[in-house]
Motif scaffolding. Structure first.
Motif, PDB file in Angstrom:
ATOM      1  N   UNK A 139       0.834  -1.199   0.000  1.00  0.00           N
ATOM      2  CA  UNK A 139       0.000   0.000   0.000  1.00  0.00           C
ATOM      3  C   UNK A 139       0.869   1.250   0.000  1.00  0.00           C
ATOM      4  N   UNK A 140       0.557   2.159  -0.933  1.00  0.00           N
ATOM      5  CA  UNK A 140       1.326   3.396  -1.077  1.00  0.00           C
ATOM      6  C   UNK A 140       0.371   4.574  -0.911  1.00  0.00           C
TER       7      UNK A 140
ATOM      8  N   UNK B   1     -13.395  -4.340  10.531  1.00  0.00           N
ATOM      9  CA  UNK B   1     -13.591  -5.697  11.026  1.00  0.00           C
ATOM     10  C   UNK B   1     -13.387  -6.719   9.906  1.00  0.00           C
ATOM     11  N   UNK B   2     -13.874  -6.396   8.720  1.00  0.00           N
ATOM     12  CA  UNK B   2     -13.726  -7.334   7.607  1.00  0.00           C
ATOM     13  C   UNK B   2     -12.252  -7.467   7.196  1.00  0.00           C
ATOM     14  N   UNK B   3     -11.531  -6.367   7.182  1.00  0.00           N
ATOM     15  CA  UNK B   3     -10.101  -6.438   6.868  1.00  0.00           C
ATOM     16  C   UNK B   3      -9.385  -7.315   7.884  1.00  0.00           C
TER      17      UNK B   3
ATOM     18  N   UNK C 236      -8.815   2.747   0.511  1.00  0.00           N
ATOM     19  CA  UNK C 236      -8.808   1.816   1.634  1.00  0.00           C
ATOM     20  C   UNK C 236      -9.444   2.327   2.921  1.00  0.00           C
ATOM     21  N   UNK C 237      -9.360   3.638   3.263  1.00  0.00           N
ATOM     22  CA  UNK C 237     -10.046   4.072   4.487  1.00  0.00           C
ATOM     23  C   UNK C 237     -11.552   3.829   4.472  1.00  0.00           C
TER      24      UNK C 237
ATOM     25  N   UNK D 251     -11.258  -5.314   0.470  1.00  0.00           N
ATOM     26  CA  UNK D 251     -10.850  -5.704   1.819  1.00  0.00           C
ATOM     27  C   UNK D 251      -9.694  -6.699   1.765  1.00  0.00           C
ATOM     28  N   UNK D 252      -9.715  -7.594   0.772  1.00  0.00           N
ATOM     29  CA  UNK D 252      -8.665  -8.614   0.664  1.00  0.00           C
ATOM     30  C   UNK D 252      -7.313  -8.011   0.304  1.00  0.00           C
TER      31      UNK D 252
END
Length: 284
Positions: free
Chosen positions: A120-121, A184-186, A178-179, A235-236
């Motif tokens: 992640x960047x 919880x799923x992450x 991503x925010x 999420x994955x």
């Protein structure tokens, strides 16, 4: 790692009914082409590299990028935890190809199955392509005096030299940042990956080949940008980046939509089969 490279095939629906379209935005002036965009339900979702091929590589999030095409809700267990995603085998899942192909405009696509370890960047921070490798070749924007800004965090997954005058970069770009993901799923996916689960994600992809037209940049070379616009698996991907684990990525590579041609397309399987280079060395 390249797992499988499929054959080119016709996929998609008429442009008027496709939910996603690679298109030209309305022209601001009669003698100047409009912005090249990826549109979602008719609204510009991402601005892409400009048509000329000499402008910098670009994927800039716009107002229309507000939703995903996730199937996660269909795969929950009775306890509410994410069930094991389909399509994690070492082969192209034809059901996923057909399902996500129906979102796309009619054209020629290559299904590609990859194993990626996303990093992640955040724009402007360490590892940002736009502040680093791109500035080394094009410099900063001459008007703003700043690097290009994609308006979204994104994932880097692979880099390798093409030859002495070209480098290959691969990105996974989320349709929503991503925010926006559910924490919880992450965390559930992080836990499952720690136990060996390798989940799957799906993207539509383009290859843009860009090179400065003039001037004397510090590091002049062509940039091959393989950009995967993430449709399912937000999420994955974040969980994989958090855990340092791989995911399977099914890419539907749109041969008609990128700034590239048949010669570049023919080289892609060999390039993508190489070992990953953590950083492409400078040509200085």
């Amino acid at each position: 790692m390249l797992i499988e490279w499929g054959e080119p095939r016709g996929l998609g629906v008429p442009e008027s009914t496709a939910r996603l379209n690679f298109t030209e935005e309305r022209r601001e002036a009669a003698n100047r082409p409009g912005r090249r965009v990826l549109a979602l339900d008719g609204d510009p979702a991402f601005e892409l590299s400009f048509w000329c091929g000499t402008c910098p590589l670009l994927f800039r999030r716009l107002d229309g990028s507000r939703q995903t095409f996730s199937m996660e809700s269909e795969r929950e267990s009775p306890t509410g935890a994410p069930a094991a995603p389909a399509g994690t085998e070492d082969r192209i899942d034809e059901g996923l190809v057909d399902r996500f192909g129906a979102l796309l405009p009619a054209g020629t696509y290559v299904p590609v199955l990859l194993s990626v370890e996303p990093r992640l960047v955040v724009p402007g921070r360490e590892g940002d392509y736009f502040s680093d490798e791109q500035v080394a070749t094009w410099g900063v924007d001459q008007f703003w005096g700043l690097p290009e800004y994609p308006h979204t965090p994104y994932y880097r997954t692979f880099e390798t030299p093409v030859d002495a005058s070209a480098h290959f970069y691969e990105f996974v770009v989320p349709m929503v940042p991503p925010p926006w993901n559910e924490r919880e799923r992450v965390e559930q996916y992080v836990e499952r990956m720690g136990r060996g689960t390798v989940p799957a994600a799906v993207a539509v992809s383009t290859l843009d080949v860009c090179e400065p037209g003039s001037g004397s940049p510090a590091d002049h070379y062509r940039h091959w940008g393989l950009t995967h616009f993430l449709l399912d698996g937000h999420h994955r991907l974040e969980a994989a980046a958090t855990a340092g684990r791989p995911v399977r990525l099914l890419s539907l590579l749109a041969l008609d939509a990128g700034l590239s041609g048949s010669e570049e397309h023919a080289r892609l399987p060999g390039l993508r089969a190489r070992p990953r280079a953590d950083r492409v060395p400078s040509t200085d």
